[in-house]
Write an enzyme that holds these catalytic residues in place. Sequence first.
Site, PDB file in Angstrom:
ATOM      1  N   TYR A 257      12.074  -6.082  22.519  1.00 55.32           N
ATOM      2  CA  TYR A 257      13.086  -5.389  23.171  1.00 55.32           C
ATOM      3  C   TYR A 257      12.729  -4.678  24.496  1.00 55.32           C
ATOM      4  O   TYR A 257      12.010  -5.376  25.143  1.00 55.32           O
ATOM      5  CB  TYR A 257      13.504  -4.220  21.963  1.00 55.32           C
ATOM      6  CG  TYR A 257      14.952  -3.798  22.301  1.00 55.32           C
ATOM      7  CD1 TYR A 257      16.057  -4.595  22.252  1.00 55.32           C
ATOM      8  CD2 TYR A 257      15.257  -2.451  22.431  1.00 55.32           C
ATOM      9  CE1 TYR A 257      17.333  -4.281  22.755  1.00 55.32           C
ATOM     10  CE2 TYR A 257      16.660  -2.164  22.907  1.00 55.32           C
ATOM     11  CZ  TYR A 257      17.463  -2.897  22.966  1.00 55.32           C
ATOM     12  OH  TYR A 257      18.910  -2.626  23.126  1.00 55.32           O
TER      13      TYR A 257
ATOM     14  N   LYS B 215      27.929 -22.121   2.026  1.00 56.38           N
ATOM     15  CA  LYS B 215      27.886 -23.392   3.304  1.00 56.38           C
ATOM     16  C   LYS B 215      26.577 -22.746   3.982  1.00 56.38           C
ATOM     17  O   LYS B 215      25.819 -23.655   4.362  1.00 56.38           O
ATOM     18  CB  LYS B 215      29.199 -23.136   3.777  1.00 56.38           C
ATOM     19  CG  LYS B 215      29.242 -24.552   4.623  1.00 56.38           C
ATOM     20  CD  LYS B 215      29.162 -25.763   3.573  1.00 56.38           C
ATOM     21  CE  LYS B 215      29.635 -27.035   4.247  1.00 56.38           C
ATOM     22  NZ  LYS B 215      31.071 -27.437   4.473  1.00 56.38           N
TER      23      LYS B 215
ATOM     24  N   ASP C 271      37.671 -24.734   5.371  1.00 54.65           N
ATOM     25  CA  ASP C 271      38.558 -24.210   4.567  1.00 54.65           C
ATOM     26  C   ASP C 271      40.058 -23.792   5.282  1.00 54.65           C
ATOM     27  O   ASP C 271      40.392 -22.253   4.855  1.00 54.65           O
ATOM     28  CB  ASP C 271      38.053 -23.280   3.585  1.00 54.65           C
ATOM     29  CG  ASP C 271      37.222 -23.643   2.581  1.00 54.65           C
ATOM     30  OD1 ASP C 271      37.138 -24.846   2.514  1.00 54.65           O
ATOM     31  OD2 ASP C 271      36.555 -22.922   1.681  1.00 54.65           O
TER      32      ASP C 271
ATOM     33  N   ASP D 234      35.814 -29.915   5.938  1.00 50.70           N
ATOM     34  CA  ASP D 234      36.881 -30.519   4.985  1.00 50.70           C
ATOM     35  C   ASP D 234      37.448 -31.747   5.295  1.00 50.70           C
ATOM     36  O   ASP D 234      37.929 -32.733   4.578  1.00 50.70           O
ATOM     37  CB  ASP D 234      37.785 -29.423   4.719  1.00 50.70           C
ATOM     38  CG  ASP D 234      37.302 -28.040   4.436  1.00 50.70           C
ATOM     39  OD1 ASP D 234      36.329 -28.173   3.629  1.00 50.70           O
ATOM     40  OD2 ASP D 234      37.605 -27.105   4.883  1.00 50.70           O
TER      41      ASP D 234
ATOM     42  N   ALA E  51      43.957 -32.544   5.083  1.00 50.53           N
ATOM     43  CA  ALA E  51      43.259 -32.686   6.184  1.00 50.53           C
ATOM     44  C   ALA E  51      42.015 -33.812   5.914  1.00 50.53           C
ATOM     45  O   ALA E  51      41.918 -34.815   6.675  1.00 50.53           O
ATOM     46  CB  ALA E  51      42.507 -31.354   6.444  1.00 50.53           C
ATOM     47  N   ALA E  52      41.519 -33.826   4.661  1.00 47.67           N
ATOM     48  CA  ALA E  52      40.395 -34.683   4.136  1.00 47.67           C
ATOM     49  C   ALA E  52      41.017 -36.277   4.090  1.00 47.67           C
ATOM     50  O   ALA E  52      40.450 -37.060   4.713  1.00 47.67           O
ATOM     51  CB  ALA E  52      39.918 -34.512   2.830  1.00 47.67           C
TER      52      ALA E  52
END
Length: 763
Positions: A40, A95, A138, A163, A198-199
């Site tokens: 820092y 995930k 999702d 997805d 979508a898939a």
Amino acid sequence: MSEKKLKSEALAYHAKPQPGKIKIVPSKSYSTQRDLALAYSPGVAEPCLEIVKNIDNVYKYTSKGNLVAIISNGTAVLGLGNIGPEASKPVMEGKSLLFKIFADIDGIDIEIDATDVDKFVDTVKAIAPTFGGINLEDIKAPEAFEIERRLKEELDIPVMHDDQHGTAIISAAALLNALVITKKKMEEVRIVISGAGAAAVSCTKLYKAFGAKAENIVMLDSKGVIRKDRGNLSKEKLEFATERKIDTLSQAMKDADVFIGLSIADIVTPDMLKVMAKNPIVFALANPNPEISYDLAVKTRKDIIMATGRSDHPNQVNNVLGFPFIFRGALDVRATKINEEMKMAAVVALAELTKQPVPEQVNIAYSETRLTFGKDYIIPKPFDPRLITEIPPAIAKAAMQSGVAKEPIKDWAKYHEKLLQRSGSDNKVVRLLHNRAKVNPKKIVFAEANHLDVLKAAQIVYEEGIAIPILLGNKEVIRELKKELEFHADVVIIDPKDDDSLEKRDQYATRYWEGTKRKGVTLYGAKTKMRERNYYASMMVFENDADGMISGYSRAYPTVIKPIFEVIGRAKGVKRAATVNIMNTARGPLLLADTSINIDPTAEVLAEIAVMTANLAKAFGFEPIIAMLSYANFGSSSHPNAKKVNKAVQILHETHPNLIVDGEIQTDFALNMELHQSQFPFSKLAGKKVNTLIFPNLESANITYKLLKELNGADSIGPIMLGLEKPVHVLQLGADVDEMVNMAAVAVIDVQEREKRKRKKIE
């Protein structure tokens, strides 16, 4: 597992010992004031100024290049629907976990309270400078399509909606291979797509990119077949609308070659399968239950090639085969996007990997004699260690060839080694053990089942299908504990002291006495011993009333091992039994021996321990690379302790010349490849990654494994018993539930290996 039990365990898993599944860990030293001054103020100003000069230096001085944001608004979470951003957070953290354990990518979950496309896109764009890539997750259709399209256009980092594209990439690879097996062509097959989310849209677009014809595709949504004469179709659905005069799934399935299910469970009937074309390809990918069950499908059509999203059947279409490795390759060349070329490269790489010879480690993990390309193996297994070295390079090359890579890779051999190093940082060995045990579970005696933690472990192995537990102890106590744990399964409970066990107890006592009567044991003494659980359990295994046994949770190791040696004894040809602990470390699994039995082994015993440990490593799918440890290096000391190890190495080089083993050697030289190569290039270990350590005495081995466990948090599997006639394993006093579950899996695999060796001898 009951729904109530699953709920309580899932909530406890996410809440304890600290809430959530991820945390931030410093990657630099911070122990001194000097370190803090560099981390820092004032030192941190220097990289800031370098980034001001050249914005690309952010990749040089910060974690941006290995940081992916997992972003959702919670509008289409798993099968839960629109549950909102806060409720989606456990999924996004999960995930992040998968990104780390499969590809060593640091994932940060970000949940956005925005359903409006413009607001969502603006938010992601505002935070994008922090990250090297964006994984969208999702988000409900049709907004998902527009969000991804805009972010890909407006950002200069990789963006992918998993997805959509994850399932598309994995299923496309599986489909290419299924078509090879059935000798059909993509441009000729008739394809039915159940689902229009979508898939489904992404899958169908990718199939078209590989040659599928629009006129051969029928897509269905909740209203039935999507036809061009239907009104109010979105542009995504309109692209796949058919002109055929059909309305239902059963009509669409007639003479179809391929069915892709991305919809709901149990909508495909056996009659629908029967009207499909010869050698039908059916991917029923609805989760958790497919459009038609695997067993029913293969029973209905013997010529079917079947895939699901489930791990308990062949051909699992699992997104984890894709997204970690796709982002790994994209990040490693600093790709500005994930384009169609990169997605198609992932498809081809996965398809081609399936056709290559499968490593023994994968065969062992899935308890297969030999996985080979065919109708039951059309896509790699999630545990395949080659994924990390095959898929990212394919993505990186596609990014370079398509002009979106800002940092092209120049040394592919070096890149391959770097990927191998990344693959060793997770806990794969535990997943491998559990997965392999589940393939063929065995009857394992839990000799101390009246203890709550032992019973918890027995419950887990039963509910996970790892083993078939047999519980020893006071029946009333065990039944009360089972109620407390909601362990309702009808498993065998035996109290060796009960009158119910008298006949079997006397039978065991007589058999035991017959083998020990000339060693000072009386029949009365034998009957007395059979009232003790460890003697009784050992006799159960000895008499093949159980396949294996674990004990030691509540008693000191020497107390537990005594009856086991008296009843079971060493295997033929084995002079000394030994134990091994498998430690899951940041550099990968390490096998440590002997950690529990031989206090001061001779050179000959050390050599025998090394050979038994090598055989264990091979049984678990590891190629053993063995360092014989000492405080000295290759003859640098003439002390008897060092010379003992030197002699053991000589014995091994003479009796097992093909074994990769060397020493005597100090631990740091054994584990540091560069240090080893520079000082001892003549060694058999030079240039190799050591994964097996044989210690010169019990003190050093036992102290080391416990230090690794307590100070570094390394998970330990063991001590695994080597050299006994039967599969019996003794826990360390006070072992936790996970350790007992792992040891039960080891016991099952021990049984499986012995059965395999027996079959080979018969053959």
